[in-house]
Design a protein around this motif. Structure first.
Motif, short mmCIF file in Angstrom:
data_model
loop_
_atom_site.label_atom_id
_atom_site.label_comp_id
_atom_site.label_asym_id
_atom_site.label_seq_id
_atom_site.Cartn_x
_atom_site.Cartn_y
_atom_site.Cartn_z
N VAL A 59 74.00 48.89 31.02
CA VAL A 59 74.65 49.35 29.79
C VAL A 59 76.15 49.18 29.94
CG1 VAL A 59 74.95 51.30 28.20
CG2 VAL A 59 72.80 51.02 29.44
N ARG A 60 76.79 48.67 28.89
CA ARG A 60 78.24 48.45 28.92
C ARG A 60 78.88 49.10 27.70
NH1 ARG A 60 80.24 42.66 29.89
NH2 ARG A 60 81.98 43.87 30.75
N PRO A 61 79.33 50.37 27.81
CA PRO A 61 80.09 50.96 26.73
C PRO A 61 81.38 50.18 26.47
CG PRO A 61 79.38 52.62 28.32
CD PRO A 61 79.11 51.28 28.92
N LEU A 62 82.07 50.52 25.39
CA LEU A 62 83.24 49.75 24.98
C LEU A 62 84.30 49.69 26.07
CD1 LEU A 62 84.61 48.15 22.75
CD2 LEU A 62 85.52 50.30 21.83
N LEU A 63 84.61 50.82 26.69
CA LEU A 63 85.61 50.82 27.75
C LEU A 63 85.16 49.98 28.94
CD1 LEU A 63 86.88 54.53 27.82
CD2 LEU A 63 88.14 52.50 27.07
N ALA A 64 83.87 50.02 29.24
CA ALA A 64 83.36 49.21 30.35
C ALA A 64 83.46 47.72 30.02
CB ALA A 64 81.92 49.59 30.65
N GLN A 65 83.23 47.35 28.76
CA GLN A 65 83.37 45.95 28.39
C GLN A 65 84.81 45.48 28.55
OE1 GLN A 65 81.35 44.73 24.67
NE2 GLN A 65 80.43 46.75 24.61
N LEU A 66 85.78 46.34 28.22
CA LEU A 66 87.19 45.96 28.32
C LEU A 66 87.63 45.80 29.77
CD1 LEU A 66 88.70 48.27 25.56
CD2 LEU A 66 88.16 45.84 25.39
N THR A 67 86.97 46.49 30.69
CA THR A 67 87.36 46.44 32.11
C THR A 67 86.40 45.62 32.96
OG1 THR A 67 86.20 48.56 32.41
CG2 THR A 67 88.59 48.65 32.05
N GLY A 68 85.41 45.00 32.34
CA GLY A 68 84.48 44.16 33.10
C GLY A 68 83.51 44.93 33.96
N LEU A 69 83.16 46.16 33.56
CA LEU A 69 82.26 47.00 34.36
C LEU A 69 80.96 47.23 33.59
CD1 LEU A 69 84.74 49.66 35.79
CD2 LEU A 69 84.04 47.47 36.78
N ALA A 70 80.01 47.85 34.25
CA ALA A 70 78.71 48.15 33.65
C ALA A 70 78.13 49.39 34.31
CB ALA A 70 77.76 46.96 33.81
N GLU A 71 77.18 49.99 33.62
CA GLU A 71 76.48 51.18 34.11
C GLU A 71 75.02 50.83 34.30
OE1 GLU A 71 75.40 55.72 32.53
OE2 GLU A 71 76.94 54.51 31.54
N LEU A 72 74.45 51.24 35.41
CA LEU A 72 73.04 50.98 35.71
C LEU A 72 72.25 52.26 35.50
CD1 LEU A 72 71.53 48.42 36.77
CD2 LEU A 72 71.42 49.59 38.97
#
Length: 454
Positions: free
Chosen positions: A118-131
């Motif tokens: 899952v990639r919330p908006l802030l994660a998309q902006l920073t190139g991160l993701a949540e498992l």
């Protein structure tokens, strides 16, 4: 990022020791994780401080309070990140967290049902993701790892699914270096156009009732000559609440793509928060088909998966990412259902209606009710305005129940429930009592035979 120093020899599942080749350094989350958690805390803090607080203390003091609280939340996030780690030990994923009260969660991978990136908006902006992991019997998501780099999240997802599907003692699959999100090996099985998604949400009761509600409110204002700010704000808030669910569905299902990759289904969807859900086909408990009333003119339907681990009673659909097809025509539904449950055709299921005396309990929908035994699945149809069809493979049936209420006993009727690990299953309503007991016995026999042969 690995913890410094050697990793102690933790015992494996059931207390058995783990060989040296299975022990690995404990990993930390991405170093930017505290910043993202702190940003979310800042939003909560600002929302929690009301406008009345701003008017009482002034803008300068208000801004200072926000900065102080946000700084404190960030410090706590950094401390939490420093004391949080994870690694795979044998056939378990272990997550460690906590400073004063240490907590260790061990998740047997045999119970793993689905994995989401899952990639919330802030994660998309920073190139991160949540498992996020879904396991059998879990009422909520287990061990959310927030946040990892996209490459690390993708690689860990593939590794966990490999371990979950591998028999004990079987050698691991060869690892391949990954530098980004894994691309499916085949073109999409189906892609939902955003136009169909928008039109489907316009064909909802909320969208149809909104103009009527606005007309009623405007008529009230005109008749009473009252256009106060509070009245207008209350009306707009109520209208926004009505539209919230369709808007969220559009945002959640935007750019919906469905892939089949070997023995797994991979679902891509989302606009502000993107999701990549991977579900092993062997873990699917049931498929649900829905025909909303306003969609029938266009011949549209919706498909959902029932996967063990998702809470069927969860009121928020966002926490049950079980979409299989948000909107599509009959042919598309047939094709996707056949991919998930080979040999099953929606239009050819042998469904029979309950006896005529069931009209005393379901006077309007008696003819809609149906149940039947196909070669590989148990199917149940229900619903008057919104038609629903539940399809349960025999191998996924955990228990069979025959239930009779007081009125059913008087009418010699009974309901047969086929329960699955996902919790919903299927229920054949108001069958003749003799037929109900025969159906329950046949379901039990077929379920046992399917589990043995499977």
């Amino acid at each position: 990022m690995a913890y410094p120093g050697p990793t102690p020899p933790y015992p494996g599942p059931g207390g058995w020791p783990v060989g040296p080749e299975q022990v690995e350094p404990r990993q930390r989350l991405h170093p930017l994780s505290p910043a993202l958690h702190g940003a979310k805390s800042l939003v909560v803090v600002i929302a929690g401080l009301s406008w009345s607080t701003l008017s009482r203390v002034g803008f300068g003091t208000f801004a200072g309070m926000v900065v102080l609280l946000a700084l404190g939340a960030t410090v706590l996030s950094v401390v939490s990140w420093y004391n949080t780690g994870y690694h795979v030990v044998g056939r378990e994923l272990r997550v460690y967290e906590g400073l004063l009260w240490r907590r260790t969660r061990a998740i047997p991978l045999e119970r793993l049902q689905a994995v989401e990136v899952v990639r919330p908006l802030l994660a998309q902006l920073t190139g991160l993701a949540e498992l996020r992991l879904e396991v059998v019997g879990g009422g909520k998501t287990e061990a959310p790892l927030a946040f990892l780099s996209v490459a690390d999240a993708t690689a860990l997802r593939a590794r966990l699914l490999d371990l979950a599907g591998r028999a004990p003692g079987q050698p691991p699959a060869p690892t391949v270096a990954t530098t980004g999100p894994a691309a499916p090996n085949s073109p999409p099985l189906h892609t939902v156009t955003n136009r169909d998604l928008l039109v489907s949400q316009l064909l909802t009761p909320q969208a149809f009732m909104l103009p009527i509600g606005l007309a009623f409110v405007v008529a009230q204002f005109l008749s009473e000559d009252s256009w106060s700010f509070i009245a207008v704000a209350s009306t707009l808030t109520a209208m926004a609440g009505i539209l919230l669910q369709p808007v969220r569905r559009v945002l959640d299902d935007w750019n919906f793509r469905l892939h089949r990759d070997n023995g797994t289904l991979r679902v891509h969807n989302g606009l502000l928060e993107t999701r990549v859900q991977t579900v092993p086909l062997s873990r699917v408990q049931a498929v649900g088909v829905t025909w909303p009333l306003l969609w029938r003119a266009k011949g549209w339907l919706r498909l959902r998966l029932e996967v063990a681990g998702y809470s069927a009673a969860e009121p928020d659909d966002r926490n049950r990412p079980d979409r299989l097809l948000p909107v599509g025509d009959r042919a598309t539904g047939e094709m996707i259902t056949g991919e998930v449950l080979p040999g099953v055709t929606i239009g050819e299921l042998p469904l029979t209606a309950p006896p005529a005396r069931a009209r005393w309990l379901r006077p309007l929908s008696r003819r809609v009710l149906g149940a039947g035994l196909a070669e590989r699945v148990f199917a149940v149809r229900s619903g008057l305005l919104t038609r629903q069809l539940a399809i349960v493979p025999y191998a996924r049936i955990q228990s069979v129940r025959v239930v009779q209420g007081p009125v059913q006993r008087r009418l010699r009727l009974a309901t047969v429930h086929a329960d699955t690990a996902g919790g919903a299953g299927a229920a054949a309503l108001h069958r003749d009592v003799t037929e109900a007991w025969a159906l329950a016995a046949e379901l039990t026999t077929r379920a046992q035979a399917a589990r043995v042969s499977g």
